[in-house]
Design a protein around this motif. Structure first.
Motif, PDB file in Angstrom:
ATOM      1  N   LEU A 178       0.806  -1.217   0.000  1.00 53.61           N
ATOM      2  CA  LEU A 178       0.000   0.000   0.000  1.00 53.61           C
ATOM      3  C   LEU A 178       0.841   1.270   0.000  1.00 53.61           C
ATOM      4  CD1 LEU A 178      -2.723  -1.107   2.563  1.00 53.61           C
ATOM      5  CD2 LEU A 178      -2.849  -1.130   0.068  1.00 53.61           C
ATOM      6  N   SER A 179       2.143   1.145   0.282  1.00 59.05           N
ATOM      7  CA  SER A 179       3.040   2.297   0.282  1.00 59.05           C
ATOM      8  C   SER A 179       4.432   1.816  -0.090  1.00 59.05           C
ATOM      9  CB  SER A 179       3.068   2.978   1.654  1.00 59.05           C
ATOM     10  OG  SER A 179       3.699   2.133   2.597  1.00 59.05           O
ATOM     11  N   TYR A 180       5.325   2.741  -0.430  1.00 59.30           N
ATOM     12  CA  TYR A 180       6.681   2.343  -0.780  1.00 59.30           C
ATOM     13  C   TYR A 180       7.453   1.857   0.440  1.00 59.30           C
ATOM     14  CZ  TYR A 180       5.985   4.034  -5.486  1.00 59.30           C
ATOM     15  OH  TYR A 180       5.517   4.190  -6.771  1.00 59.30           O
ATOM     16  N   LEU A 181       7.128   2.373   1.612  1.00 53.53           N
ATOM     17  CA  LEU A 181       7.771   1.886   2.827  1.00 53.53           C
ATOM     18  C   LEU A 181       7.368   0.437   3.087  1.00 53.53           C
ATOM     19  CD1 LEU A 181       9.603   2.473   5.216  1.00 53.53           C
ATOM     20  CD2 LEU A 181       7.604   3.331   6.462  1.00 53.53           C
ATOM     21  N   ALA A 182       6.075   0.140   2.905  1.00 52.95           N
ATOM     22  CA  ALA A 182       5.600  -1.234   3.076  1.00 52.95           C
ATOM     23  C   ALA A 182       6.213  -2.138   2.007  1.00 52.95           C
ATOM     24  CB  ALA A 182       4.072  -1.272   2.983  1.00 52.95           C
ATOM     25  N   TYR A 183       6.387  -1.616   0.803  1.00 53.52           N
ATOM     26  CA  TYR A 183       7.013  -2.347  -0.296  1.00 53.52           C
ATOM     27  C   TYR A 183       8.442  -2.724   0.089  1.00 53.52           C
ATOM     28  CZ  TYR A 183       8.054  -3.181  -5.333  1.00 53.52           C
ATOM     29  OH  TYR A 183       8.395  -3.722  -6.552  1.00 53.52           O
ATOM     30  N   ALA A 184       9.191  -1.760   0.647  1.00 53.52           N
ATOM     31  CA  ALA A 184      10.573  -2.007   1.051  1.00 53.52           C
ATOM     32  C   ALA A 184      10.640  -3.095   2.124  1.00 53.52           C
ATOM     33  CB  ALA A 184      11.191  -0.707   1.571  1.00 53.52           C
ATOM     34  N   LYS A 185       9.764  -3.012   3.125  1.00 49.48           N
ATOM     35  CA  LYS A 185       9.741  -4.014   4.192  1.00 49.48           C
ATOM     36  C   LYS A 185       9.401  -5.391   3.626  1.00 49.48           C
ATOM     37  CE  LYS A 185       8.368  -0.877   7.955  1.00 49.48           C
ATOM     38  NZ  LYS A 185       7.331  -0.584   8.975  1.00 49.48           N
ATOM     39  N   ASP A 186       8.452  -5.431   2.700  1.00 49.23           N
ATOM     40  CA  ASP A 186       8.021  -6.687   2.106  1.00 49.23           C
ATOM     41  C   ASP A 186       9.166  -7.365   1.365  1.00 49.23           C
ATOM     42  OD1 ASP A 186       5.726  -8.502   1.262  1.00 49.23           O
ATOM     43  OD2 ASP A 186       6.480  -7.879  -0.699  1.00 49.23           O
ATOM     44  N   LEU A 187       9.934  -6.597   0.595  1.00 50.02           N
ATOM     45  CA  LEU A 187      11.062  -7.153  -0.154  1.00 50.02           C
ATOM     46  C   LEU A 187      12.093  -7.773   0.786  1.00 50.02           C
ATOM     47  CD1 LEU A 187      11.852  -4.541  -2.978  1.00 50.02           C
ATOM     48  CD2 LEU A 187      10.523  -6.646  -3.105  1.00 50.02           C
ATOM     49  N   CYS A 188      12.392  -7.073   1.864  1.00 41.16           N
ATOM     50  CA  CYS A 188      13.420  -7.549   2.789  1.00 41.16           C
ATOM     51  C   CYS A 188      12.956  -8.759   3.591  1.00 41.16           C
ATOM     52  CB  CYS A 188      13.829  -6.423   3.735  1.00 41.16           C
ATOM     53  SG  CYS A 188      14.627  -5.031   2.902  1.00 41.16           S
TER      54      CYS A 188
ATOM     55  N   ARG B 107      12.321   4.886  -8.861  1.00 36.18           N
ATOM     56  CA  ARG B 107      12.270   3.998 -10.017  1.00 36.18           C
ATOM     57  C   ARG B 107      10.921   4.094 -10.715  1.00 36.18           C
ATOM     58  NH1 ARG B 107      11.935  -2.491  -9.318  1.00 36.18           N
ATOM     59  NH2 ARG B 107      10.148  -1.756  -8.124  1.00 36.18           N
ATOM     60  N   ASP B 108       9.840   4.072  -9.924  1.00 34.84           N
ATOM     61  CA  ASP B 108       8.502   4.156 -10.516  1.00 34.84           C
ATOM     62  C   ASP B 108       8.280   5.495 -11.218  1.00 34.84           C
ATOM     63  OD1 ASP B 108       8.017   1.654  -9.567  1.00 34.84           O
ATOM     64  OD2 ASP B 108       6.206   2.176  -8.441  1.00 34.84           O
ATOM     65  N   GLU B 109       8.736   6.552 -10.582  1.00 36.75           N
ATOM     66  CA  GLU B 109       8.577   7.882 -11.176  1.00 36.75           C
ATOM     67  C   GLU B 109       9.350   7.994 -12.483  1.00 36.75           C
ATOM     68  OE1 GLU B 109       9.827  10.442  -8.039  1.00 36.75           O
ATOM     69  OE2 GLU B 109       7.859  10.489  -7.062  1.00 36.75           O
ATOM     70  N   ALA B 110      10.548   7.419 -12.529  1.00 38.68           N
ATOM     71  CA  ALA B 110      11.374   7.478 -13.736  1.00 38.68           C
ATOM     72  C   ALA B 110      10.760   6.669 -14.881  1.00 38.68           C
ATOM     73  CB  ALA B 110      12.778   6.970 -13.436  1.00 38.68           C
ATOM     74  N   GLU B 111      10.068   5.566 -14.514  1.00 40.29           N
ATOM     75  CA  GLU B 111       9.482   4.687 -15.530  1.00 40.29           C
ATOM     76  C   GLU B 111       8.016   4.999 -15.801  1.00 40.29           C
ATOM     77  OE1 GLU B 111      10.172   0.656 -14.401  1.00 40.29           O
ATOM     78  OE2 GLU B 111      12.345   0.898 -14.274  1.00 40.29           O
TER      79      GLU B 111
END
Length: 235
Positions: free
Chosen positions: A116-126, A220-224
């Motif tokens: 739901l957020s980029y912070l949650a995305y980062a935690k999920d990946l790790c 990354r998302d903003e660039a793409e």
């Protein structure tokens, strides 16, 4: 559905959000069962909520479709760090049956690029790094998509490569921390003991790391011109 059995573990709300059920309690006056839960990803400062079991087991109607208000994610694992956090808060960690599950069964509930957020995305990946890496290697070994769709495999590969490259370059200062915490599996407490730190210092280090990784994911998302987050459900 009020007679439905509710166990400790992860549940997905009808709107896509994930919560973790800690335990059940019984109201001393009326004898009604209450579900104790917290949001996921876990907040830095834990906050717990309660819902009556009747409400938790209810159904909702979305666009004419009847859905369970909460659906259990049976194969989503709780990390050692999360168990440690619950125990520090006075809750008992989940009781696990000592049985080996096949990898294919464990892969069923893993979703990619749905935070739901980029912070949650980062935690999920790790937090899922070892799990995702094992799945990726299995697919390569089998030369096919083992318990995963072609589109999810593309997301899995993309996420692993992005994280690995970030740790070799922009986030290289966190590489040792990442390996010990999320590859070797040290809890925050054990990492602190190994490095002669207090828990608050390790919590701060982790927050800095997650924040830096979240910023890279956003850039990354903003660039793409692409958004790799979950899109809200339209009522």
């Amino acid at each position: 559905m009020a007679g439905r059995r509710i166990c400790a573990g992860y549940y997905r709300q009808y709107d896509g959000k994930v919560v973790y059920v800690v335990s059940l309690a019984t109201d001393a006056d009326i004898g009604e069962e209450t579900v104790i839960w917290t949001t996921y990803p876990f907040a830095d400062v834990p906050k717990y909520f309660t819902s009556s079991k009747k409400s938790f087991c209810a159904f909702v109607e979305i666009d004419g479709e009847r859905r369970a208000k909460y659906k259990r994610l049976t194969n989503m694992k709780i990390s050692a760090a999360a168990i440690e956090r619950l125990e520090d808060e006075g809750f008992r960690g989940p009781v696990r049956k000592r049985q080996r599950r096949q990898l294919e069964e464990e892969y069923d509930s893993r979703e990619y690029q749905q935070s739901l957020s980029y912070l949650a995305y980062a935690k999920d990946l790790c937090e899922n790094y070892n799990f995702d890496r094992s799945k990726y290697r299995l697919c390569i070994k089998e030369k096919g998509f083992a318990a995963i769709t072609r589109s999810d495999f593309a997301k899995l590969k993309e996420d692993l490569q992005f994280l690995d490259n970030a740790l070799k370059t922009v986030l290289s200062e966190y590489r040792t921390y990442f390996r010990e915490r999320f590859v070797d599996g040290l809890s925050i407490r054990k990492y602190a003991e190994a490095h002669g730190l207090n828990r608050g210092s390790v919590d701060y280090l982790q927050k800095k790391f997650f924040t830096a990784l979240a910023q890279l994911l956003k850039e990354r998302d903003e660039a793409e011109g692409k958004c790799r987050l979950s899109q809200p459900v339209k009522n």
